[in-house]
Design an enzyme around this catalytic site. Sequence first.
Site, PDB file in Angstrom:
ATOM      1  N   GLU A  43      80.286  25.842  11.974  1.00  0.00           N
ATOM      2  CA  GLU A  43      80.601  26.835  13.011  1.00  0.00           C
ATOM      3  C   GLU A  43      79.762  26.603  14.272  1.00  0.00           C
ATOM      4  O   GLU A  43      79.057  27.490  14.752  1.00  0.00           O
ATOM      5  CB  GLU A  43      80.396  28.249  12.464  1.00  0.00           C
ATOM      6  CG  GLU A  43      81.371  28.591  11.351  1.00  0.00           C
ATOM      7  CD  GLU A  43      81.125  29.950  10.715  1.00  0.00           C
ATOM      8  OE1 GLU A  43      80.109  30.586  11.053  1.00  0.00           O
ATOM      9  OE2 GLU A  43      81.938  30.362   9.869  1.00  0.00           O
ATOM     10  N   THR A  44      79.842  25.400  14.768  1.00  0.00           N
ATOM     11  CA  THR A  44      79.062  25.013  15.938  1.00  0.00           C
ATOM     12  C   THR A  44      79.897  24.073  16.787  1.00  0.00           C
ATOM     13  O   THR A  44      80.814  23.412  16.280  1.00  0.00           O
ATOM     14  CB  THR A  44      77.735  24.353  15.510  1.00  0.00           C
ATOM     15  OG1 THR A  44      76.924  24.124  16.650  1.00  0.00           O
ATOM     16  CG2 THR A  44      77.987  23.042  14.763  1.00  0.00           C
TER      17      THR A  44
END
EC number: 3.2.1.31
Length: 1034
Positions: free
Chosen positions: A432-433
């Site tokens: 989630e980056t």
Amino acid sequence: MHQKIVECIPLWSRNLNSNVKGMRGEGIACLLIVLCSIIYRTEAQRIETNFNNNWHFILKDSPDFSKENLDDSSWELLNVPHDWSFEKGVRKGGDQGQGGGYHDGGIGWYRKTFSFSKASLSKTTYINFDGVYMNSEVWINGNRLGKRPYGYISFRYDISKYLKVGKNTIAVRVDNGLEPSARWYHSCGIYAPVKLVEVNPTHFKPNTIFIKTPSIEKQQGVVSIDAEIKGAFKGLKYNVELLTANGKVIATHSEKLASAQPSVQLEVKPPKLWSPESPNLYKAKTQILDGKKVIDEKTTTFGFRTVAWKTETGFWLNGENVKLKGVCEHWEGGPVGGAWTKPMLRWKLQSLKDMGINAIRPSHNSTPPMFYDICDEIGLLVMDEIFDGWHKKAPEDYGKQAFDEWWQADVKEWITRDRNHPSIFVWSLGNETHSDVAPEMVAFGKNLDPTRLFTSGAGNPEDMDIQGVNGGSETKSFIENNKLTKPFISTEAPHTWQTRGYYRTQTWWRDNELSGTYELPNLTEKEVFFYEGINPKNWKNRKQRFNSSYDNATVRVSARKYWEVMRDTPWHSGHFRWTGFDYYGEAGLVHGGLPFNLFMGGALDVAGFKKDLYYFYQSQWTEKPMIHMLPHWTHPRMKKGTVIPVWVYANADEVELFLNGISLGKDKPGTVWNEMQCEWLVPYEEGTLEAVGYINGKVVNRTSFSTAQQPSKLKTSILKLDAEGSFTDSFIVTSESLDTAGHLYPYGENKVYYHIQGDVKKISMENGNPIDPTSRTKSDFRALFFGKTRTFLRALPEPKEAAVVTAAILGDKALYTSNLITIDAQHIQLLGKSKTSDLEIRYTTNGENPETHGKLYKDAFMVEDDTTVKAIVKQNGKTVLSMEETFGKNEGLFWGDEHSADMWIGRGVDISAEEGVLTGAAKPSREAHRFKGSGFVDFKGGEGSITWYQENDGEPGDYSIRFRYMHNNHGKLHPMKLYVNDEYVRTIEFEPTGGWEKEWKFVPTIIVLQSGANNIKLETTGESGPFIDELFID
């Protein structure tokens, strides 16, 4: 001891007979040759020494602690792995915050003194650390070796030039002064093994042996072995042997060393393939020889397997289309924090394997090497992940502190260390980056390992070989409307919550029911269970409740439905559910913060007790006949005749249910999600409920529950985990509350006391209770949680004898079922010969000291409301345990009724958006329906912000908040930055709610409020914003 001196002339010298006189004379030339000499002992070409024991530790900081000569005798003496944060325990205001389960950070030092021989000085010596969290600095004899910021990576230092004959001192500073440095609980300290490695100056460079299998056919497999040799010189030989797992040599190769980077190929006929079902392993023994004398030798485990990914059909292993049945798992998930030994880690992974998984995603970081060794051996595919974020995600994480400077060094160590493991089937670079660095990372990684593909958990999917999607992969729209252009894997799904032993028939959605979710109807028209861990009147927010074990508490989808989706969707490679074990931390997002201090998304709780969900997966993913029934059949406050949904998970053809010997009919497990469990609606009456499984008409297994009376005795069982490698035996001591007939009392919550004796150390006491504040390491008791608790012990080096005395004052805490109290004590031998142990119990019920006024316990006794029973246990005349337990109608679990089903309604603070300070395009509006207050805020496609003012009359700390919003822009999340008191907190994303008229939804988050005045601001980020109706502070 025989030694040999060899002239060091590099292989790449243009003239091996060149005269060096012209440099500074013959004397200097001879000196140069001597200095370049290689001295080695033929008896021990490579020595690896366990460096885990006898470290001195202090949780303080001083520059003097790095000095060679320092009196550290007053420091704590311990063995690593060690996790000081876990040992300190939970503290209100703990440095790691709600994300870290309110544990602390700090700065700690480790020192270890060891002796070194004169003969060893001729060697090259490395000190290897498998994991130190974080910002470690290392000194040898006062000489600083370096710093390693990342806490989830292995590293080493060459300490050769600083060693001396006799006493040497290693000092390690570990800096967790900046917190929170992760979004979940992280360990602090040297949490993984340490070893000293002595090699000859000519040796295999660390992490340079790379084994590939470029060709795998049914009758023949080709093995390619690359290596890199430090200090190579003329005349050396290079030998390679391939061996089966039991040591049989099956292929050999020998050659004169012509390069410092030899590469050879061998054949295996026929190769036995590695898979989760048959984890066949081989070993490659690589040797450097001078004549017949071995200078260095390294044995590396590998396996044969083929991996393929196809957009239309997903994942293929060894030519077979395989669904990845996986779990995400934090290193710290489970009962010991981050300080895992290999026996305990094997127990953890085998517990997950027995559930039926075939894959695991270590989230969101690499793990110590022993993790991958075990996965190779037991057959678990690994999505090997390196980072959580490529920039700041937690306030003081690696992404903020060191990523830009250190990611290449850490990725190189990670891939070169792990690439020979057959269990690793894909590399994952983040979670989630998002960052422009992603393409560079992929290219850098492929240069180190061109044999595997790369993915991430919802990070820069356009740059990855495999599209990984986290929670978004749970939605109907993703599944039903997805048009893939590359292979897909669900990297984090499903997200369900369940508390062992707790049941509700009404569906619970974490964020209210979101749009695009699969149906999950209530099991009964009205709720039938009304007990809680905390009286709802004392909740700090609406989230402080347990979660049901019926598979009906979730974000978007049930575990059953998502398995159906994954199984029946050809392009769906598989999923990694969140999570395998419960873990400490992230206590605020779902459960609103203290007293909650852990996350309950696992199929096993933190003590390793299996939840009902565990058996659902086992019924779907394993073939050995099994059967499991829920809920239990002890409901003392339930009206007779109340209809209870009874579920049975089984991999049988059909199941028959009996109540008090009378058949209630048969049911067959189905393939549709809501038919995967056999189900009956059973009017409650006391007695015995039994489920019987049939295959081909024959009984294959059965399980039963009997209505239990008040708890009257302890059942104690011991699981011994055998010593392995450098680690000693471990023991898991399980205690359960039983009634006089031997039936489990499922609401047991009395304290169980433990007196540990002999050559063992207590590592942890754990029961799975998310709100238990008792120290897991310093207390001598742990309360039962829904009838069960555990103590985890580790044998000291060279143990001889060990035992444990367990005891409890047992009874119904609330005195509802009975006022009868029993005291039970047991002596259990763990190691050595069992000795005679005379246990005597004395007790009082009037507050007096049982040492001086205690009555000899002979039989159960009655107590009145609000009575504290005190007791001592004497062993052979000596007091070993002092206990107390309070009983009364206000003690223990909260028991409610239909009027307390949702006591939070109407509580909390809601502030209308239109009443806040609006800037830019943000304007009040009434052009929709079902808004609260006088209107809502509409950004009308532009940019702006809303600022709310809130006076906090309570204590400072973590607070759960929700934003009520609405929009129907499919494919857009309208990210908005959240600020609290002018400090950026995080970016909030708003999923479409399904309409612009009345389809309001909530998005939750956690913030820190100070006492007194607070400002809370939402600001658009260039993509406008949704309708915002109100801010709700729970």
